[in-house]
Design a protein around this motif. Structure first.
Motif: not given
Length: 82
Positions: A1-12, A23-29, A43-48
């Motif tokens: 669900m979080r990945c869907e929300l992240d993707a939606a916010y990026f688009l919005l 941006i996803m590369e900046t989340f090193r942890i 996480t990055k792959r699924v969001i993209l």
């Protein structure tokens, strides 16, 4: 669900796919933990992937179909009304 929300916010917010990638590369942890657990930055792959799916749906003028199972309106998991 979080990945869907992240993707939606990026688009919005009109953030281009290339910028989402950056941006996803900046989340090193998150990246380090994903690579430890899954052998990839999942996480990055699924969001993209979801970002691309949402963008295609918008381009075709159809609703995006969630990956969530069960979906958010699945009556099998709904509470009984009073």
């Amino acid at each position: 669900m979080r990945c869907e929300l992240d993707a939606a916010y990026f688009l919005l917010y009109g953030i281009a796919r290339e910028d989402v990638d950056y941006i996803m590369e900046t989340f090193r942890i998150v990246k380090r933990e994903d690579e430890k657990l899954y052998g990839e930055y999942r996480t990055k792959r699924v969001i993209l992937e979801i970002y691309d799916e949402m963008q295609r749906a918008m381009g075709r003028g159809v609703a995006y179909g969630t990956r969530l199972v069960p979906g958010p309106t699945d009556v099998a998991v709904a509470h009984e009304g009073k």
